[in-house]
Write a protein that holds these residues in place. Structure first.
Motif, PDB file in Angstrom:
ATOM      1  N   LEU A  15       0.824  -1.204   0.000  1.00  0.00           N
ATOM      2  CA  LEU A  15       0.000   0.000   0.000  1.00  0.00           C
ATOM      3  C   LEU A  15       0.860   1.257   0.000  1.00  0.00           C
ATOM      4  O   LEU A  15       0.617   2.209  -0.743  1.00  0.00           O
ATOM      5  CB  LEU A  15      -0.927  -0.012   1.218  1.00  0.00           C
ATOM      6  N   GLN A  16       1.892   1.243   0.857  1.00  0.00           N
ATOM      7  CA  GLN A  16       2.765   2.407   0.932  1.00  0.00           C
ATOM      8  C   GLN A  16       3.563   2.580  -0.363  1.00  0.00           C
ATOM      9  O   GLN A  16       3.771   3.707  -0.825  1.00  0.00           O
ATOM     10  CB  GLN A  16       3.710   2.263   2.133  1.00  0.00           C
ATOM     11  N   ALA A  17       4.003   1.456  -0.946  1.00  0.00           N
ATOM     12  CA  ALA A  17       4.739   1.549  -2.218  1.00  0.00           C
ATOM     13  C   ALA A  17       3.831   2.081  -3.325  1.00  0.00           C
ATOM     14  O   ALA A  17       4.248   2.915  -4.132  1.00  0.00           O
ATOM     15  CB  ALA A  17       5.296   0.174  -2.595  1.00  0.00           C
ATOM     16  N   ALA A  18       2.566   1.586  -3.349  1.00  0.00           N
ATOM     17  CA  ALA A  18       1.629   2.077  -4.363  1.00  0.00           C
ATOM     18  C   ALA A  18       1.347   3.559  -4.173  1.00  0.00           C
ATOM     19  O   ALA A  18       1.265   4.318  -5.141  1.00  0.00           O
ATOM     20  CB  ALA A  18       0.321   1.277  -4.298  1.00  0.00           C
ATOM     21  N   ARG A  19       1.221   3.981  -2.904  1.00  0.00           N
ATOM     22  CA  ARG A  19       0.962   5.397  -2.653  1.00  0.00           C
ATOM     23  C   ARG A  19       2.169   6.237  -3.046  1.00  0.00           C
ATOM     24  O   ARG A  19       2.028   7.337  -3.601  1.00  0.00           O
ATOM     25  CB  ARG A  19       0.639   5.625  -1.176  1.00  0.00           C
ATOM     26  N   ALA A  20       3.377   5.728  -2.787  1.00  0.00           N
ATOM     27  CA  ALA A  20       4.579   6.462  -3.192  1.00  0.00           C
ATOM     28  C   ALA A  20       4.660   6.566  -4.718  1.00  0.00           C
ATOM     29  O   ALA A  20       5.013   7.619  -5.258  1.00  0.00           O
ATOM     30  CB  ALA A  20       5.826   5.772  -2.631  1.00  0.00           C
ATOM     31  N   ASP A  21       4.320   5.457  -5.413  1.00  0.00           N
ATOM     32  CA  ASP A  21       4.320   5.500  -6.882  1.00  0.00           C
ATOM     33  C   ASP A  21       3.285   6.491  -7.399  1.00  0.00           C
ATOM     34  O   ASP A  21       3.538   7.229  -8.363  1.00  0.00           O
ATOM     35  CB  ASP A  21       4.036   4.103  -7.442  1.00  0.00           C
ATOM     36  N   LEU A  22       2.101   6.492  -6.741  1.00  0.00           N
ATOM     37  CA  LEU A  22       1.054   7.422  -7.162  1.00  0.00           C
ATOM     38  C   LEU A  22       1.488   8.867  -6.947  1.00  0.00           C
ATOM     39  O   LEU A  22       1.272   9.729  -7.807  1.00  0.00           O
ATOM     40  CB  LEU A  22      -0.232   7.138  -6.392  1.00  0.00           C
ATOM     41  N   ALA A  23       2.118   9.113  -5.785  1.00  0.00           N
ATOM     42  CA  ALA A  23       2.587  10.480  -5.513  1.00  0.00           C
ATOM     43  C   ALA A  23       3.651  10.896  -6.526  1.00  0.00           C
ATOM     44  O   ALA A  23       3.649  12.039  -7.010  1.00  0.00           O
ATOM     45  CB  ALA A  23       3.139  10.562  -4.091  1.00  0.00           C
ATOM     46  N   ALA A  24       4.562   9.962  -6.862  1.00  0.00           N
ATOM     47  CA  ALA A  24       5.592  10.283  -7.856  1.00  0.00           C
ATOM     48  C   ALA A  24       4.968  10.544  -9.223  1.00  0.00           C
ATOM     49  O   ALA A  24       5.377  11.461  -9.942  1.00  0.00           O
ATOM     50  CB  ALA A  24       6.602   9.131  -7.941  1.00  0.00           C
ATOM     51  N   ALA A  25       3.952   9.721  -9.575  1.00  0.00           N
ATOM     52  CA  ALA A  25       3.279   9.933 -10.856  1.00  0.00           C
ATOM     53  C   ALA A  25       2.549  11.279 -10.887  1.00  0.00           C
ATOM     54  O   ALA A  25       2.562  11.983 -11.900  1.00  0.00           O
ATOM     55  CB  ALA A  25       2.285   8.799 -11.122  1.00  0.00           C
ATOM     56  N   GLU A  26       1.919  11.638  -9.747  1.00  0.00           N
ATOM     57  CA  GLU A  26       1.224  12.920  -9.692  1.00  0.00           C
ATOM     58  C   GLU A  26       2.208  14.081  -9.780  1.00  0.00           C
ATOM     59  O   GLU A  26       1.933  15.090 -10.442  1.00  0.00           O
ATOM     60  CB  GLU A  26       0.418  13.009  -8.398  1.00  0.00           C
ATOM     61  N   ARG A  27       3.357  13.937  -9.104  1.00  0.00           N
ATOM     62  CA  ARG A  27       4.369  14.990  -9.205  1.00  0.00           C
ATOM     63  C   ARG A  27       4.873  15.125 -10.640  1.00  0.00           C
ATOM     64  O   ARG A  27       5.065  16.235 -11.146  1.00  0.00           O
ATOM     65  CB  ARG A  27       5.534  14.699  -8.256  1.00  0.00           C
ATOM     66  N   HIS A  28       5.102  13.959 -11.288  1.00  0.00           N
ATOM     67  CA  HIS A  28       5.576  13.995 -12.676  1.00  0.00           C
ATOM     68  C   HIS A  28       4.525  14.623 -13.589  1.00  0.00           C
ATOM     69  O   HIS A  28       4.856  15.446 -14.461  1.00  0.00           O
ATOM     70  CB  HIS A  28       5.885  12.573 -13.134  1.00  0.00           C
TER      71      HIS A  28
END
Length: 434
Positions: A207-220
């Motif tokens: 869950l935390q990894a998915a949220r980190a990926d989502l945050a990185a995708a949103e930042r990108h």
């Protein structure tokens, strides 16, 4: 983690924390049981040896008990550090080393216990926590082997009681057997709790990894949006001015030396100054973000100035282009809205720049009309038309601006033969944008 947990994440974490607390409590209870039974065995040995004057047995029991306690504490400390991730350095390799030494440690503890039982039979009570140790350590590798160890330990206790007490009674048999059964059941429950805790930890980590990926995708995605926004603003402002400067420079270079170039230089100065002002506005604060209202009369003046500047640039560059403006504005003090007014300005700038640089037109008519529920902007030229060419960056930028404000933008050929172009922008009033 470095991030604040959401309510859903906290709900996921709570069961895992409760299970971890339960497992920790079970481990503490096991260690306390070992200590209590070891002290009880020493006390019983001292009582028996003191009465019989057998100080040698008491000394041997004390030495074995001390070594047993030291080895047991060392092993449980290492296991605790490994399970909590307390090791640093070689990481997984060290973890494998610890796991590899669990069996030798368990064998050493068991041999020391056998020595204590041989020294004095009441140390046989330590078999109960030993059941758990064998089921935990050996059971990770083979459950049947762990059960065989439990049966073997039970047999050792029964033999010890039979030898030291000249036979077995019902209590001496039932006690170790029931203890073994209870240990097997509790160890199975511990294993289930442990597996569930591990599963929930994996879920939380995913869950935390998915949220980190989502945050990185949103930042990108945010960075891409911001880059595109800047590209759009620069294209519709500074780049258009620089294109006009280049056009005027070429016209000046192509003139005969005797011909004056003061007109071209003056127009270049005006264009560069205007572009510089727009660049400073972009760096400072975007016009679309300003809080003050934009009266329609001010917008009409800007459009008139833009049309006049485009015509002047065309003449100074040697082109024959007449740009006329028509405004149908019932109320010059009406407020179209700053964001919508900015879209009108940018579309007019981009469209007129295309006419000047690419259309080879002789006439262009710009019409701005204010309606009760919005406005329209039409730019009509008699140039060479689009010729079936796909929309470029400028047209796509104009269309995106219109869509963002809830409007539409159409680019069509003006005549059936494909000559001429009409750019039609339609925007709603700012309060009507939904």
């Amino acid at each position: 983690m470095g991030e604040v947990l959401t309510a859903a994440d906290a709900a996921q974490l709570q069961p895992s924390r409760r299970i971890q607390v339960l497992l920790g409590s079970m481990r503490v209870a096991l260690h306390v049981t070992v200590a209590a039974l070891l002290v009880l065995g020493l006390a019983r040995c001292w009582q028996a040896s003191h009465g019989a004057g057998d100080w040698g047995r008491l000394t041997l029991a004390g030495v074995l008990a001390a070594v047993f306690a030291g080895v047991y504490v060392a092993g449980t400390f290492v296991e605790k550090r490994r399970s909590e991730g307390g090791w640093t350095g070689i990481g997984g390799a060290r973890d494998q080393i610890v796991v590899r030494w669990q069996l030798p440690w368990l064998v050493t503890v068991t041999v020391l216990w056998l020595g204590l039982v041989i020294t004095y039979v009441d140390f046989a009570w330590l078999v109960f926590p030993l059941f758990f140790l064998h089921l935990h350590v050996v059971g990770r590798r083979s459950v049947p082997a762990a059960l065989a160890c439990v049966v073997g330990l039970t047999a050792v206790v029964l033999v010890a009681y039979a030898v030291h007490r000249d036979g077995l009674d019902v209590g001496a048999v039932i006690g170790p057997v029931i203890g073994a059964l209870v240990a097997v059941v509790m160890s199975a429950a511990y294993a289930l709790f442990y597996d569930e805790a591990q599963r929930q930890q994996r879920i939380i980590a995913e869950l935390q990894a998915a949220r980190a990926d989502l945050a990185a995708a949103e930042r990108h995605a945010g960075a891409l949006r911001e880059r595109h926004r800047w590209a759009r603003e620069v294209h519709d402002t500074v780049a258009q001015g620089l294109a006009s400067v280049v056009l005027l420079s070429r016209a000046a270079l192509e003139q005969q030396p005797a011909e004056p170039i003061a007109g071209q230089l003056a127009q270049m100065e005006r264009t560069a100054a205007h572009s510089l002002g727009q660049a400073r506005a972009l760096v400072g604060q975007d016009a679309a973000d300003r809080a003050e209202a934009t009266p329609v009369g001010e917008l009409v003046q800007d459009l008139e100035s833009l049309c006049a500047a485009t015509q002047s640039t065309a003449r100074q560059s040697g082109a024959v282009l007449k740009v006329s403006f028509h405004g149908v504005v019932p109320d010059e003090h009406a407020d179209l809205g700053t964001a919508s007014a900015t879209v009108v300005r940018r579309v007019a700038q981009s469209a007129l720049s295309n006419v000047l640089l690419h259309a080879q037109a002789t006439r262009c008519v710009v019409t701005f009309t204010l309606h009760q529920d919005g406005c329209t902007l039409d730019i009509h030229d008699d140039g060479r038309g689009r010729g079936g060419r796909p929309a470029g960056f400028g047209i796509e930028t104009m269309r995106q601006r219109a869509v963002e404000r809830g409007g539409t933008l159409a680019v069509e050929d003006a005549l059936p033969d494909g000559s001429g172009t009409v750019v039609a922008l339609s925007l709603p009033r700012e309060g009507a944008v939904g």
